[in-house]
Design a protein around this motif. Structure first.
Motif, PDB file in Angstrom:
ATOM      1  N   PHE A   1      52.427  40.856  37.779  1.00  0.00           N
ATOM      2  CA  PHE A   1      51.056  41.682  37.174  1.00  0.00           C
ATOM      3  C   PHE A   1      51.132  43.143  37.213  1.00  0.00           C
ATOM      4  CE2 PHE A   1      49.666  36.879  37.210  1.00  0.00           C
ATOM      5  CZ  PHE A   1      49.344  36.974  36.235  1.00  0.00           C
ATOM      6  N   ILE A   2      51.644  43.498  38.649  1.00  0.00           N
ATOM      7  CA  ILE A   2      51.637  45.105  38.901  1.00  0.00           C
ATOM      8  C   ILE A   2      52.450  45.624  37.485  1.00  0.00           C
ATOM      9  CG2 ILE A   2      52.517  47.047  40.109  1.00  0.00           C
ATOM     10  CD1 ILE A   2      51.999  45.090  42.413  1.00  0.00           C
ATOM     11  N   LYS A   3      53.645  44.881  37.038  1.00  0.00           N
ATOM     12  CA  LYS A   3      54.328  45.480  35.918  1.00  0.00           C
ATOM     13  C   LYS A   3      53.780  45.391  34.772  1.00  0.00           C
ATOM     14  CE  LYS A   3      58.874  46.567  37.128  1.00  0.00           C
ATOM     15  NZ  LYS A   3      59.114  47.976  36.876  1.00  0.00           N
ATOM     16  N   LYS A   4      52.733  44.384  34.588  1.00  0.00           N
ATOM     17  CA  LYS A   4      51.866  44.400  33.408  1.00  0.00           C
ATOM     18  C   LYS A   4      50.943  45.591  33.315  1.00  0.00           C
ATOM     19  CE  LYS A   4      52.003  39.855  31.929  1.00  0.00           C
ATOM     20  NZ  LYS A   4      51.715  38.640  31.838  1.00  0.00           N
ATOM     21  N   LEU A   5      50.473  45.709  34.559  1.00  0.00           N
ATOM     22  CA  LEU A   5      49.216  46.933  34.680  1.00  0.00           C
ATOM     23  C   LEU A   5      49.744  47.901  34.487  1.00  0.00           C
ATOM     24  CD1 LEU A   5      46.681  45.301  37.241  1.00  0.00           C
ATOM     25  CD2 LEU A   5      46.201  45.516  35.048  1.00  0.00           C
ATOM     26  N   SER A   6      50.900  48.079  35.141  1.00  0.00           N
ATOM     27  CA  SER A   6      51.615  49.500  35.294  1.00  0.00           C
ATOM     28  C   SER A   6      53.175  49.528  35.081  1.00  0.00           C
ATOM     29  CB  SER A   6      51.276  50.029  36.658  1.00  0.00           C
ATOM     30  OG  SER A   6      52.054  51.304  37.143  1.00  0.00           O
TER      31      SER A   6
ATOM     32  N   GLN B   1      49.205  40.418  50.799  1.00  0.00           N
ATOM     33  CA  GLN B   1      49.061  39.987  49.407  1.00  0.00           C
ATOM     34  C   GLN B   1      47.641  39.616  49.057  1.00  0.00           C
ATOM     35  OE1 GLN B   1      51.432  40.040  46.945  1.00  0.00           O
ATOM     36  NE2 GLN B   1      53.295  40.269  48.175  1.00  0.00           N
ATOM     37  N   MET B   2      46.993  39.049  50.017  1.00  0.00           N
ATOM     38  CA  MET B   2      45.714  38.771  49.636  1.00  0.00           C
ATOM     39  C   MET B   2      44.631  39.867  49.587  1.00  0.00           C
ATOM     40  SD  MET B   2      43.836  36.083  49.153  1.00  0.00           S
ATOM     41  CE  MET B   2      44.557  34.419  49.523  1.00  0.00           C
ATOM     42  N   GLU B   3      45.010  41.009  50.351  1.00  0.00           N
ATOM     43  CA  GLU B   3      44.324  42.137  50.053  1.00  0.00           C
ATOM     44  C   GLU B   3      44.622  42.955  48.815  1.00  0.00           C
ATOM     45  OE1 GLU B   3      43.446  43.536  54.543  1.00  0.00           O
ATOM     46  OE2 GLU B   3      45.505  43.722  53.829  1.00  0.00           O
ATOM     47  N   LEU B   4      45.779  42.761  48.317  1.00  0.00           N
ATOM     48  CA  LEU B   4      46.191  43.126  46.888  1.00  0.00           C
ATOM     49  C   LEU B   4      45.373  42.464  45.751  1.00  0.00           C
ATOM     50  CD1 LEU B   4      48.316  44.689  45.127  1.00  0.00           C
ATOM     51  CD2 LEU B   4      49.892  42.737  45.231  1.00  0.00           C
ATOM     52  N   GLU B   5      45.144  41.207  45.854  1.00  0.00           N
ATOM     53  CA  GLU B   5      44.654  40.235  44.958  1.00  0.00           C
ATOM     54  C   GLU B   5      43.317  41.078  44.128  1.00  0.00           C
ATOM     55  OE1 GLU B   5      45.654  37.416  43.360  1.00  0.00           O
ATOM     56  OE2 GLU B   5      47.468  36.931  44.800  1.00  0.00           O
ATOM     57  N   PRO B   6      42.299  41.304  45.043  1.00  0.00           N
ATOM     58  CA  PRO B   6      41.205  42.137  44.479  1.00  0.00           C
ATOM     59  C   PRO B   6      41.421  43.293  43.848  1.00  0.00           C
ATOM     60  CG  PRO B   6      40.898  41.814  47.021  1.00  0.00           C
ATOM     61  CD  PRO B   6      42.184  41.234  46.506  1.00  0.00           C
ATOM     62  N   ILE B   7      42.376  44.218  44.379  1.00  0.00           N
ATOM     63  CA  ILE B   7      42.782  45.529  43.732  1.00  0.00           C
ATOM     64  C   ILE B   7      43.251  44.965  41.997  1.00  0.00           C
ATOM     65  CG2 ILE B   7      44.324  47.385  43.561  1.00  0.00           C
ATOM     66  CD1 ILE B   7      44.376  46.895  46.580  1.00  0.00           C
ATOM     67  N   LEU B   8      44.210  44.026  41.927  1.00  0.00           N
ATOM     68  CA  LEU B   8      44.796  43.658  40.707  1.00  0.00           C
ATOM     69  C   LEU B   8      43.677  43.228  39.937  1.00  0.00           C
ATOM     70  CD1 LEU B   8      48.047  41.652  41.860  1.00  0.00           C
ATOM     71  CD2 LEU B   8      47.563  44.001  40.807  1.00  0.00           C
TER      72      LEU B   8
END
Lengths: 263, 562, 82
Positions: B329-334, B282-289
């Motif tokens: 947030f993923i849902k929001k972006l995509s 999850q922590m590695e996902l944060e910068p991607i988001l």
């Protein structure tokens, strides 16, 4: 043996390494502890084995503590047997002496004495001669342990009740270095009670010996009513060794009873 | 006993007050009989039964009796000293009696409550306890509270959300702050985060505001790239030895400390096939988001990855919320990305997070439960899952697997724990003094804790803990001086032979050896009055005030007399 | 262990109890007469159970060998028990 001791002490005094030597002096038919400061006096130096080995023993370390308190900068020599050397080691642990102020001149004990004491190590490491005896088992302790609990109670209470509260055991003990003694605290041991409350009086002292007694047996010799104190304190040492793997005078560092582990 | 002061000429005048506590005590034992009995005890000149000793009338009665009967000792037999001893002691004090000449017996908890069915024996036990208290009271000595000065500055260790919040709070209260951060930059974990749940505010916005605020304050001194190397002193008067960014040692005097060193998100290569690319945390996902670009069409999240197992048995508490937050947030972006969250049980504590979970379900995020005995298996293309309810195996093809790994304690936490002499739990998190009553305090006085070094915390929690710790500091440093109980150990310099038998027995490091005088001595502020030294000292040179041999033995002898 | 209000104070107690049990046994006082159990304030049933069990143990052992008749001059005579 005595020649070797005198030779060594002479060397130490002449070389100026020590200020004086705490040993036994025989003059006019009497033997007493003495601080030798001149080489000329050394003719009177004895180790104390007259009719029997170890028949004149004194807590020389105790005198050394007084000397150290009075002259903390000076270095003194002291005559030691195996037990006395254990005492020195333990006094270093308890901060009552420091190795840099002490030169031990050791003598080994004969087997006869070692057996009588049930001594685990009847020779010091710093010695003028090689060991002449092996460690002996504590027969008195083995005998007492073989008895039933009721019988032990009867025997101990019988001997404890003879106590005249002379404090001889404490006064001669080289490990009793306190200025004020719990055994003279009115609140714990009421004054004027004779014999002192038993077995509390003796158990209090036994507890104080835990992690401290170096098994020299002087208390036993000093007791005017023949309480087998050495047997009691041998047991104390035995418990501390078996439960906590610690032997005063042998092991470095404080007794586990004086260390609070952060576990 | 040479040199011992004995107050043999003072006539003992003990007053005993027996509380009925309405029917709470009097309903189950005979308070009248206990009072009559108390009056017969040696030294007692006044005994009185009260309906409520702690009421205004009861207090007045004690104070009047002290004056009228010239009482020089007061014994109250009532409820718990924990709650009422300070009240009674203060009442004695304002009537002119030294508060340490007060003794209390708990005949409510120890008699009326536990022996409710046995009135006769409850009464007898109350008599026994009163007799013991009277015996002890006879030997009590007056004492003076210990007072020491306070340094109105605070050390904060850690410049993440918790530490910054503490620094902000302390600074706003007008206290000087010394903030020590190990990294080159302030911010801690928040620096890597994208959004902060549940409001969905940008993490960087929150962080920049906080850093801006704290670093612009004139009464905050910040050390970055720095470390606390050692700590001397005691509450009110600590000295921190800090190694600053240049490697120099700096000394800073502070009255209190707040520890907020945070924790580390677990990244374990190979855990569920973790490779940092297609299988990430999850922590590695944060910068991607944070970058705002998200391509993966099929995402599988796995909860409790590396947690609640044999190696780490604890629940990291916040990962469920993080997973749901990031999924949303993923849902929001995509919006057309398919997201499945594989979980053991969702810990969405509190109403806001519970609401988040419902909303996430509404947005089409799928939740699949798994059995820890059969954890999901991450293959090259799909995650295989055994559904516990149906007992069948299903596969979810994925583009990205996100592991919800726990926060783990920092490795340097144990070093700090030794340096500060504060405890850690089996997982390496710091242990507070009491989980419910003192959650932000260490047992060591004047040292507080906040944030994830205590237990995994969200940003909001870390912040409120930081502010809370600041408030706790205020309770100490906003006083003129530190006043502590006189019930601490003392070592008689006349009789101590400096054997140091007590030195290593002190759990608080309160005993030191004076090289000059060759004796041991007690630091009264560090001492907590446990009595280990007194019990160890071979010569009774060390003793605990209020619990000296005579005071204890008199009680023991009194109970044997019954 | 380590849950002591005074941090590691109970470590000291544990050692002393171990030692005392053996010493008492050696002078003829049954070691079972000394007992140590950690009970927190939240463990009332454990406390009651332990004390009950201890009382039963002591009853089975019989009176302490140290129990003696009260001497008439002891201070207990002063206290009139109601």
């Amino acid at each position: 043996m005595i020649e070797k001791v005198i030779e060594r002490v002479k060397e130490l005094l002449e070389g100026g390494e020590i200020k004086g030597f705490v040993g036994l002096c025989n003059k006019n038919g009497h033997t007493a502890p003495y601080l030798f400061t001149e080489v000329a006096e050394l003719d009177h130096l004895v180790v104390g084995d007259f009719q029997n080995p170890g028949d004149a023993r004194y807590p020389l370390n105790k005198l050394l503590i007084d000397l150290y308190r009075a002259y903390p900068e000076e270095k003194f020599g002291v005559l030691v047997r195996g037990c006395d050397e254990r005492g020195l080691n333990d006094l270093y642990v308890w901060n009552q002496l420091t190795p840099k102020n002490v030169v031990a001149v050791g003598i080994p004990c004969p087997q006869e004495l070692a057996d009588a004491c049930g001594c685990p190590k009847p020779y010091p490491d710093n010695s003028v001669a090689e060991p002449i005896a092996e460690g002996a088992e504590a027969q008195d302790l083995i005998r007492m342990e073989a008895l039933g609990v009721k019988e032990r109670f009867t025997q101990w209470m019988e001997v404890f009740s003879k106590c005249i509260k002379c404090y001889g055991c404490r006064d001669i003990c080289p490990m009793c270095f306190c200025k004020e003694c719990s055994l003279e605290l009115d609140e714990l041991i009421p004054r004027g009670e004779m014999p002192p409350e038993i077995p509390i009086f003796h158990l209090v002292r036994a507890v104080h010996m835990a992690g401290r007694c170096i098994d020299c047996g002087l208390c036993n010799e000093a007791c005017p009513v023949d309480i087998p104190l050495r047997t009691l304190y041998k047991k104390v040492g035995d418990i501390v060794y078996r439960k906590f793997n610690y032997r005063p005078g042998f092991d470095k560092g404080k007794s586990p009873l004086n260390v609070l582990e952060n576990k | 006993m040479a040199g011992k002061k004995k107050k043999e000429f003072e006539e003992l005048r003990i007053g005993v007050f027996i509380c009925d506590c309405g029917s709470n005590i009097a309903g189950h034992l005979d308070c009248k009989a206990v009072t009559e009995y108390a009056a017969t005890l040696p030294g007692v000149v006044f005994a009185k039964e009260n309906l409520y000793t702690c009421s205004e009338a009861g207090i007045l009665e004690i104070q009047e009796a002290i004056k009228k009967h010239k009482l020089n000792r007061v014994v109250v037999a009532s409820c718990s000293p924990r709650t009422h001893q300070p009240l009674f002691q203060n009442s004695c004090k304002s009537a002119g009696l030294n508060p340490y000449l007060f003794e209390m017996v708990n005949i409510r908890d120890q008699c009326s409550w536990v022996h409710m069915q046995d009135r006769e024996n409850a009464t007898r036990k109350a008599m026994d306890l009163v007799r013991m208290a009277v015996a002890r009271a006879a030997f009590l000595e007056p004492q003076q509270d210990i007072e020491s000065p306070l340094t109105p500055r605070v050390g904060v260790i850690g410049g993440g959300s918790a530490g910054l919040s503490a620094a902000e709070g302390l600074s706003r209260m007008g206290l000087e702050v010394v903030l020590v951060e190990k990294n080159k930059e302030l911010g801690g974990l928040l620096r890597n985060l994208h959004k902060v749940a549940p409001e969905g505010v940008d993490a960087s916005e929150r962080l920049e505001g906080l850093i801006q605020d704290v670093s612009s304050r004139p009464n905050v001194k910040i050390f970055t790239g720095a470390e606390l190397k050692s700590l001397d002193g005691y509450v009110g008067n600590y000295v921190m030895n800090i190694r600053d960014g240049e490697g120099q040692t700096v000394k800073e005097s502070v009255g209190c400390l707040v520890i907020a060193i945070g924790a580390i998100p677990l990244v374990q290569k190979g855990l569920f096939g973790h490779d940092g690319k297609r299988v990430i945390t999850q922590m590695e996902l944060e910068p991607i988001l944070k970058k705002g670009k998200f391509d993966a069409k099929r995402v599988v999240m796995i909860q409790c990855a590396g947690a609640r197992g044999d190696e780490r048995s604890y629940c990291s508490r916040i990962c469920c919320m993080i997973a749901v937050k990031n999924a949303m947030f993923i849902k929001k972006l995509s919006p057309d990305t398919e997201i499945r969250i594989l979980y053991r049980d969702m810990q969405m504590y509190g109403t806001e997070k519970e609401k988040m979970l419902w909303e996430a379900r509404g947005e089409g995020i799928r939740f699949e439960v798994y059995d820890p005995a059969h954890p999901p298996e991450v293959g090259d293309k799909a995650v295989r899952l055994r559904q516990p309810l149906l007992g069948r195996e299903i596969e979810f093809a994925y583009d990205l697997v996100v592991l919800s790994t726990p926060l783990v304690a920092r490795e340097d936490a144990s070093e700090l724990s030794q340096l500060l002499r504060v405890p850690m739990d089996q997982n390496g998190f710091f242990l507070e003094a009491h989980a419910k009553l003192r959650p932000l305090d260490f047992a060591a006085d004047g040292i507080f804790l906040a944030g994830s070094c205590r237990y995994p915390a969200t940003y909001d929690e870390a912040r409120s803990q930081g502010l809370g710790a600041a408030a706790r500091v205020g309770t100490i440093l906003f006083k003129d001086k530190l006043v502590t109980s006189a019930i601490v150990a003392e070592i008689n310099p006349e009789t101590c032979v400096g054997c140091m038998g007590c030195l290593q027995m002190c759990p608080y490091g309160a005993i030191s050896y004076d090289q000059e005088r060759k004796i041991c001595q007690v630091n009264e502020i560090l001492c907590k009055g446990c009595g280990c030294c007194a019990a160890t000292c071979p010569s009774e040179s060390a003793s605990l005030r209020g619990f000296k041999p005579q005071q204890l033995m008199s009680q023991i002898r009194a109970v044997m007399e019954g | 262990m380590g849950d002591c209000h005074y941090l590691y104070g109970n470590v000291a107690t544990e050692k002393r109890i171990k030692f005392m049990k053996q010493l008492l046994e050696f002078v003829g006082i049954e070691g079972e007469r000394l007992r140590r159990k950690w009970v927190s304030s939240a463990e009332a049933p454990e406390f009651v159970e332990e004390i009950t069990d201890f009382v039963n143990t002591l009853k089975a052992l019989g009176p302490s060998p140290l129990k003696r008749e009260q001497k008439p001059d002891q201070p207990s005579a002063k206290v009139a028990v109601a």
